[in-house]
Scaffold this active site. Structure first.
Site, PDB file in Angstrom:
ATOM      1  N   GLN A  47       4.155  13.013   3.112  1.00 18.17           N
ATOM      2  CA  GLN A  47       4.902  13.290   4.339  1.00 18.17           C
ATOM      3  C   GLN A  47       6.021  14.280   4.041  1.00 18.17           C
ATOM      4  O   GLN A  47       6.627  14.267   2.957  1.00 18.17           O
ATOM      5  CB  GLN A  47       5.531  12.022   4.936  1.00 18.17           C
ATOM      6  N   GLY A  75       8.340   3.320   6.232  1.00 19.50           N
ATOM      7  CA  GLY A  75       9.238   2.467   5.454  1.00 19.50           C
ATOM      8  C   GLY A  75       9.589   3.049   4.102  1.00 19.50           C
ATOM      9  O   GLY A  75      10.750   3.013   3.673  1.00 19.50           O
ATOM     10  N   ASN A  76       8.593   3.592   3.392  1.00 18.04           N
ATOM     11  CA  ASN A  76       8.881   4.173   2.087  1.00 18.04           C
ATOM     12  C   ASN A  76       9.795   5.387   2.216  1.00 18.04           C
ATOM     13  O   ASN A  76      10.666   5.616   1.379  1.00 18.04           O
ATOM     14  CB  ASN A  76       7.573   4.574   1.391  1.00 18.04           C
ATOM     15  N   ASN A 149       5.489   1.993  14.434  1.00 18.00           N
ATOM     16  CA  ASN A 149       4.213   2.702  14.558  1.00 18.00           C
ATOM     17  C   ASN A 149       3.099   1.667  14.592  1.00 18.00           C
ATOM     18  O   ASN A 149       3.299   0.503  14.232  1.00 18.00           O
ATOM     19  CB  ASN A 149       4.035   3.727  13.425  1.00 18.00           C
ATOM     20  N   HIS A 151      -0.278  -0.582  13.865  1.00 14.97           N
ATOM     21  CA  HIS A 151      -1.068  -1.038  12.724  1.00 14.97           C
ATOM     22  C   HIS A 151      -2.134  -2.036  13.165  1.00 14.97           C
ATOM     23  O   HIS A 151      -1.883  -2.885  14.025  1.00 14.97           O
ATOM     24  CB  HIS A 151      -0.177  -1.727  11.684  1.00 14.97           C
ATOM     25  N   ASN A 182      -2.816   2.934  12.055  1.00 11.63           N
ATOM     26  CA  ASN A 182      -2.837   2.730  10.615  1.00 11.63           C
ATOM     27  C   ASN A 182      -3.716   1.521  10.321  1.00 11.63           C
ATOM     28  O   ASN A 182      -3.608   0.485  10.991  1.00 11.63           O
ATOM     29  CB  ASN A 182      -1.423   2.481  10.091  1.00 11.63           C
ATOM     30  N   GLU A 200      -3.625   5.428   6.058  1.00  4.04           N
ATOM     31  CA  GLU A 200      -2.498   5.802   6.892  1.00  4.04           C
ATOM     32  C   GLU A 200      -2.905   6.854   7.922  1.00  4.04           C
ATOM     33  O   GLU A 200      -3.535   7.861   7.575  1.00  4.04           O
ATOM     34  CB  GLU A 200      -1.364   6.328   6.011  1.00  4.04           C
ATOM     35  N   ARG A 201      -2.531   6.612   9.156  1.00  2.60           N
ATOM     36  CA  ARG A 201      -2.816   7.534  10.254  1.00  2.60           C
ATOM     37  C   ARG A 201      -2.285   8.932   9.937  1.00  2.60           C
ATOM     38  O   ARG A 201      -1.106   9.115   9.668  1.00  2.60           O
ATOM     39  CB  ARG A 201      -2.148   6.992  11.531  1.00  2.60           C
ATOM     40  N   GLY A 210       5.100   1.423   3.545  1.00  2.00           N
ATOM     41  CA  GLY A 210       6.110   0.417   3.829  1.00  2.00           C
ATOM     42  C   GLY A 210       5.913  -0.260   5.171  1.00  2.00           C
ATOM     43  O   GLY A 210       6.024  -1.483   5.283  1.00  2.00           O
ATOM     44  N   GLY A 212       3.116  -0.513   6.714  1.00  2.00           N
ATOM     45  CA  GLY A 212       1.902  -1.317   6.578  1.00  2.00           C
ATOM     46  C   GLY A 212       2.183  -2.654   5.922  1.00  2.00           C
ATOM     47  O   GLY A 212       1.647  -3.699   6.330  1.00  2.00           O
TER      48      GLY A 212
END
Length: 278
Positions: A47, A75-76, A149, A151, A182, A200-201, A210, A212
């Site tokens: 990203q 999250g990450n 987002n 999931h 996701n 991941e989408r 994160g 997820g």
């Protein structure tokens, strides 16, 4: 003109960070993000993160996937920019304001409260999000959770036995998920432990996700499979997820700065500085 960047990662989920909080940058769009994210001809990342001033938080974080889509939460990424900021911060995202602060095990992030209503995921039509009455081959009855987002979470005996490279994009782009989704496959190994893989989408199979981990932990807690505090093990490492009694999800884990560098703006089609973001 050269633009400075910072390369960071959280459990191997890697980011290129552009900091426009004190010095304005040229306008960044999806095509620029894709070019910078390319691992062969760009800098390379899962990203692209763009940090900007905010009127409602300490700063704003924009998140772009390699396909150019701008997404609500990561999250990450939040842990990474929390490390970069160096102190507790409120961070504005498309998914809402999240809070990051230093912790003994790295960075803790308050990810907000999860949403479970079908139209908050969103799904194409009303159905039970606790165990959706749908299936894709051996992946059946997922939970659906929005943690900033969307999931879908499948509980399986062995997450590593699932062909995520084939099933991940099939589920991500199914019309039942109008904003895509996701895809998480999880195995419960103890009352306080989950093994997880994530498609991941907009990014594909990732070493860590994160949001997820948060969505999967909450889905497992709702089903009574685990306790309210769990360790989620991903290919890149382990996160601790706590779902507090006030409904807020707290994610704790490491983040790392890899290196710093710069690139020529013209090499990636960037125009003049966008003074509207100054």
């Amino acid at each position: 003109m050269r633009i400075d960047f910072i390369k960071m990662h959280g459990l191997g989920n890697d980011f290129v960070v552009l900091d426009a909080r004190s010095q304005p940058l040229p306008a960044i769009d999806g095509s620029i993000a894709s070019a910078l994210a390319d691992r062969h001809t760009g800098i390379g990342c899962d990203q692209l993160l763009v940090l900007e001033p905010s009127t409602s938080a300490d700063f704003r974080m924009r998140i772009f996937n390699p396909d150019g889509s701008e997404v609500e939460a990561c999250g990450n990424a939040t842990r990474a920019v929390g490390l970069l900021h160096g102190e507790s911060a409120a961070i504005e995202t498309l998914g809402g304001i999240v809070h990051a602060s230093p912790a003994e095990a790295g960075i803790s992030v308050e990810m907000g409260t999860p949403r479970f209503d079908w139209d908050a995921i969103p799904l194409a039509y009303a159905m039970d999000t606790h165990a959706m009455p749908v299936a894709w081959e051996e992946l059946v009855n997922p939970s659906a959770v929005n943690v900033g987002n969307p999931h879908a979470i499948f509980f399986v005996p062995d997450p590593y036995a699932i062909d995520m490279a084939r099933l991940g994009p099939l589920i991500e782009n199914d019309p039942i998920f109008p904003e895509r989704v996701n895809v998480n496959v999880a195995g419960i190994t103890a009352r306080d432990a989950i093994t997880l893989r994530v498609w991941e989408r907009g990014a594909g199979l990732t070493r860590a996700c994160g949001t997820g981990a948060c969505a999967t932990a909450v889905a497992a807690m709702r089903r009574g499979l685990v306790d309210r505090s769990v360790k989620v093990s991903l290919p890149g490492g382990t996160l601790r997820i706590d779902w507090r009694e006030d409904g807020v999800i707290v994610m704790t884990g490491p983040a790392t700065e890899s290196f710093r560098g710069s690139f020529a703006a013209a090499d990636f089609g960037l125009g003049p500085v966008d003074r509207t973001r100054a």
